[in-house]
Design a protein around this motif. Structure first.
Motif, mmCIF file in Angstrom:
data_model
loop_
_atom_site.group_PDB
_atom_site.id
_atom_site.type_symbol
_atom_site.label_atom_id
_atom_site.label_comp_id
_atom_site.label_asym_id
_atom_site.label_seq_id
_atom_site.Cartn_x
_atom_site.Cartn_y
_atom_site.Cartn_z
ATOM 1 N N GLU A 182 0.833 -1.205 0.000
ATOM 2 C CA GLU A 182 0.000 0.000 0.000
ATOM 3 C C GLU A 182 0.868 1.255 0.000
ATOM 4 O OE1 GLU A 182 -3.134 2.407 2.871
ATOM 5 O OE2 GLU A 182 -2.704 0.294 3.295
ATOM 6 N N PHE A 183 1.912 1.253 0.816
ATOM 7 C CA PHE A 183 2.837 2.384 0.864
ATOM 8 C C PHE A 183 3.482 2.609 -0.501
ATOM 9 C CE2 PHE A 183 7.337 3.613 1.364
ATOM 10 C CZ PHE A 183 7.185 4.874 1.908
ATOM 11 N N ALA A 184 3.895 1.536 -1.151
ATOM 12 C CA ALA A 184 4.543 1.645 -2.456
ATOM 13 C C ALA A 184 3.588 2.178 -3.517
ATOM 14 C CB ALA A 184 5.096 0.284 -2.873
ATOM 15 N N LEU A 185 2.354 1.690 -3.524
ATOM 16 C CA LEU A 185 1.381 2.115 -4.534
ATOM 17 C C LEU A 185 1.016 3.593 -4.370
ATOM 18 C CD1 LEU A 185 -0.964 -1.012 -4.608
ATOM 19 C CD2 LEU A 185 0.680 -0.301 -6.359
ATOM 20 N N LYS A 186 0.841 4.024 -3.134
ATOM 21 C CA LYS A 186 0.508 5.429 -2.911
ATOM 22 C C LYS A 186 1.683 6.340 -3.247
ATOM 23 C CE LYS A 186 -3.114 4.788 0.561
ATOM 24 N NZ LYS A 186 -3.535 5.015 1.958
ATOM 25 N N THR A 187 2.889 5.885 -2.935
ATOM 26 C CA THR A 187 4.069 6.680 -3.283
ATOM 27 C C THR A 187 4.246 6.748 -4.792
ATOM 28 O OG1 THR A 187 5.139 6.047 -1.200
ATOM 29 C CG2 THR A 187 6.560 6.903 -2.937
ATOM 30 N N LEU A 188 3.968 5.642 -5.480
ATOM 31 C CA LEU A 188 4.032 5.636 -6.940
ATOM 32 C C LEU A 188 2.991 6.589 -7.523
ATOM 33 C CD1 LEU A 188 5.118 4.489 -9.610
ATOM 34 C CD2 LEU A 188 3.428 2.641 -9.397
ATOM 35 N N LEU A 189 1.778 6.580 -6.967
ATOM 36 C CA LEU A 189 0.746 7.512 -7.414
ATOM 37 C C LEU A 189 1.210 8.951 -7.239
ATOM 38 C CD1 LEU A 189 -2.181 8.206 -8.293
ATOM 39 C CD2 LEU A 189 -2.818 8.054 -5.871
ATOM 40 N N PHE A 190 1.792 9.240 -6.075
ATOM 41 C CA PHE A 190 2.291 10.596 -5.823
ATOM 42 C C PHE A 190 3.345 10.968 -6.869
ATOM 43 C CE2 PHE A 190 5.133 13.735 -4.152
ATOM 44 C CZ PHE A 190 4.321 14.616 -3.471
ATOM 45 N N THR A 191 4.284 10.067 -7.130
ATOM 46 C CA THR A 191 5.363 10.340 -8.079
ATOM 47 C C THR A 191 4.823 10.628 -9.476
ATOM 48 O OG1 THR A 191 6.920 8.958 -6.843
ATOM 49 C CG2 THR A 191 7.420 9.361 -9.163
ATOM 50 N N LEU A 192 3.891 9.810 -9.946
ATOM 51 C CA LEU A 192 3.342 9.986 -11.288
ATOM 52 C C LEU A 192 2.558 11.293 -11.406
ATOM 53 C CD1 LEU A 192 2.123 6.330 -11.997
ATOM 54 C CD2 LEU A 192 4.164 7.459 -12.900
ATOM 55 N N VAL A 193 1.691 11.557 -10.430
ATOM 56 C CA VAL A 193 0.882 12.781 -10.481
ATOM 57 C C VAL A 193 1.777 14.011 -10.374
ATOM 58 C CG1 VAL A 193 -0.918 14.111 -9.320
ATOM 59 C CG2 VAL A 193 -1.173 11.641 -9.584
ATOM 60 N N TYR A 194 2.746 13.976 -9.463
ATOM 61 C CA TYR A 194 3.661 15.111 -9.290
ATOM 62 C C TYR A 194 4.462 15.367 -10.567
ATOM 63 C CZ TYR A 194 8.088 17.335 -8.073
ATOM 64 O OH TYR A 194 9.201 18.142 -8.065
ATOM 65 N N SER A 195 5.020 14.309 -11.144
ATOM 66 C CA SER A 195 5.883 14.458 -12.327
ATOM 67 C C SER A 195 5.111 14.988 -13.520
ATOM 68 C CB SER A 195 6.535 13.121 -12.661
ATOM 69 O OG SER A 195 7.357 12.673 -11.601
ATOM 70 N N PHE A 196 3.960 14.405 -13.797
ATOM 71 C CA PHE A 196 3.195 14.839 -14.965
ATOM 72 C C PHE A 196 2.546 16.203 -14.746
ATOM 73 C CE2 PHE A 196 3.246 10.174 -15.780
ATOM 74 C CZ PHE A 196 3.926 10.225 -16.994
ATOM 75 N N SER A 197 2.222 16.526 -13.500
ATOM 76 C CA SER A 197 1.691 17.860 -13.209
ATOM 77 C C SER A 197 2.752 18.923 -13.445
ATOM 78 C CB SER A 197 1.196 17.938 -11.756
ATOM 79 O OG SER A 197 0.117 17.065 -11.540
ATOM 80 N N TYR A 198 3.989 18.635 -13.036
ATOM 81 C CA TYR A 198 5.060 19.607 -13.251
ATOM 82 C C TYR A 198 5.370 19.750 -14.741
ATOM 83 C CZ TYR A 198 9.370 22.207 -12.728
ATOM 84 O OH TYR A 198 10.343 23.184 -12.816
ATOM 85 N N LEU A 199 5.336 18.628 -15.478
ATOM 86 C CA LEU A 199 5.535 18.702 -16.937
ATOM 87 C C LEU A 199 4.473 19.575 -17.583
ATOM 88 C CD1 LEU A 199 6.521 15.072 -18.019
ATOM 89 C CD2 LEU A 199 7.916 17.143 -18.227
ATOM 90 N N LEU A 200 3.231 19.413 -17.139
ATOM 91 C CA LEU A 200 2.148 20.227 -17.691
ATOM 92 C C LEU A 200 2.341 21.696 -17.367
ATOM 93 C CD1 LEU A 200 -0.629 20.456 -19.059
ATOM 94 C CD2 LEU A 200 -1.680 19.987 -16.844
ATOM 95 N N LEU A 201 2.762 21.979 -16.146
ATOM 96 C CA LEU A 201 2.985 23.371 -15.751
ATOM 97 C C LEU A 201 4.109 24.010 -16.565
ATOM 98 C CD1 LEU A 201 2.659 22.996 -11.873
ATOM 99 C CD2 LEU A 201 1.104 24.251 -13.378
ATOM 100 N N GLN A 202 5.107 23.203 -16.946
ATOM 101 C CA GLN A 202 6.193 23.730 -17.785
ATOM 102 C C GLN A 202 5.704 24.133 -19.167
ATOM 103 O OE1 GLN A 202 9.166 20.481 -17.262
ATOM 104 N NE2 GLN A 202 10.532 22.105 -16.569
ATOM 105 N N GLN A 203 4.640 23.476 -19.620
ATOM 106 C CA GLN A 203 4.087 23.801 -20.940
ATOM 107 C C GLN A 203 3.155 25.011 -20.897
ATOM 108 O OE1 GLN A 203 5.382 22.041 -23.467
ATOM 109 N NE2 GLN A 203 6.505 20.923 -21.865
#
Length: 295
Positions: A76-97
């Motif tokens: 559960e810890f791994a899945l939630k951390t993975l979710l955080f990583t994916l959402v954070y990374s793609f959100s920052y990519l979108l903000l850069q655009q």
């Protein structure tokens, strides 16, 4: 159904704070040329020097760490951390655009303490919410969680402290121009780490802290009644034996709110043959609202 609903809320909360952290980096951190804490601080310096996005660095570092956590820590810890990583990374990519310039706090080298304070508070809030939902922001937090599992007695905070020290030291050279060392980024990194840790700890513990009183007395009935009536807290009563005096004693245990500390001390001052000490309790659990006093 309630458990599933709580899990959905928890996953949704992790995703929302991931977006908040991406906004934090885009609006307050990157434009002001200082490195925050942990591996994200290293990613920020890499982007500053090479243009390689923080998002890609986060994915490269944290996806392997999440796989490691899935098998070696907790799923559960791994899945939630993975979710955080994916959402954070793609959100920052979108903000850069997007053109977020009108919303960015670019201090242009002046009064940098203000964006550091804002970003530190936001990051601390994000860290605290993640930990409360059995997740983390990746990086050294995953390593720390593993260390605490396999070696509970080892102070894993040293690992985080050493990495943050390395980030602060490297920022001395990364953000210096013209061959002149600039110590301002080092001070900003240290300030950011302090603020984010303080806020994160407050999110985790600050609202639930209390004081536990252990009272040895010859007046158990009077003390119990006064504390119960005035402070509306229950008391646990235990029989004890004084080894020094070889006499029977009574031990009272009571947990009170922070603002009631002085009230308990004033009550204790009225009773002779009473000894007490108090301890800070980081969290309290349970629900005793429905307990009824027997008739």
């Amino acid at each position: 159904m309630k458990a599933q609903h709580r899990q959905l809320v928890s996953y949704g909360t992790v995703a929302l704070v991931a977006i908040l952290l991406a906004l934090n980096y885009d609006l307050f951190i990157v434009e002001n040329h200082f490195a925050p804490a942990g591996l994200n601080g290293i990613a920020t310096m890499v982007q500053y020097k090479t243009g390689f996005s923080i998002s890609y660095m986060s994915l490269l570092i944290n996806i392997p760490l999440c796989l490691f956590a899935f098998f070696c820590i907790r799923r559960e810890f791994a899945l939630k951390t993975l979710l955080f990583t994916l959402v954070y990374s793609f959100s920052y990519l979108l903000l850069q655009q997007l053109d977020t310039t009108p919303f960015q706090y670019n201090a242009q080298g002046h009064d940098l303490i203000f964006p550091v304070i804002i970003s530190g508070v936001i990051s601390g809030f994000v860290y605290g919410i993640c930990i409360k939902n059995n997740a983390c922001t990746g990086g050294t937090d995953v390593v720390s969680r593993y260390i605490s599992k396999v070696r509970p007695r080892m102070n894993f905070f040293r690992v985080t402290f050493l990495l943050n020290t390395l980030v602060a030291f490297l920022s001395l050279f990364v953000y210096s121009d013209g061959g002149t060392l600039d110590y301002k980024p080092v001070a900003l990194c240290i300030t950011y780490c302090f603020i984010s840790n303080f806020v994160g700890n407050y999110i985790l513990e600050g609202t639930k802290t209390a004081y536990k009183f252990t009272i040895i007395t010859n007046h158990p009935q009077e003390l119990s009644e006064e504390i119960t009536q005035k402070l509306h807290h229950g008391i646990t009563r235990l029989e004890a034996f004084g080894a020094y005096t070889n006499t029977e004693k009574t031990m009272l245990l009571c947990v009170v709110n922070k603002h009631q500390l002085t009230d308990v001390q004033q009550i204790l001052n009225h009773y002779e043959d009473t000894f007490s000490f108090c301890e800070l309790v980081s969290s309290t659990y349970g629900n005793f609202k429905h307990i009824k006093k027997p008739s």
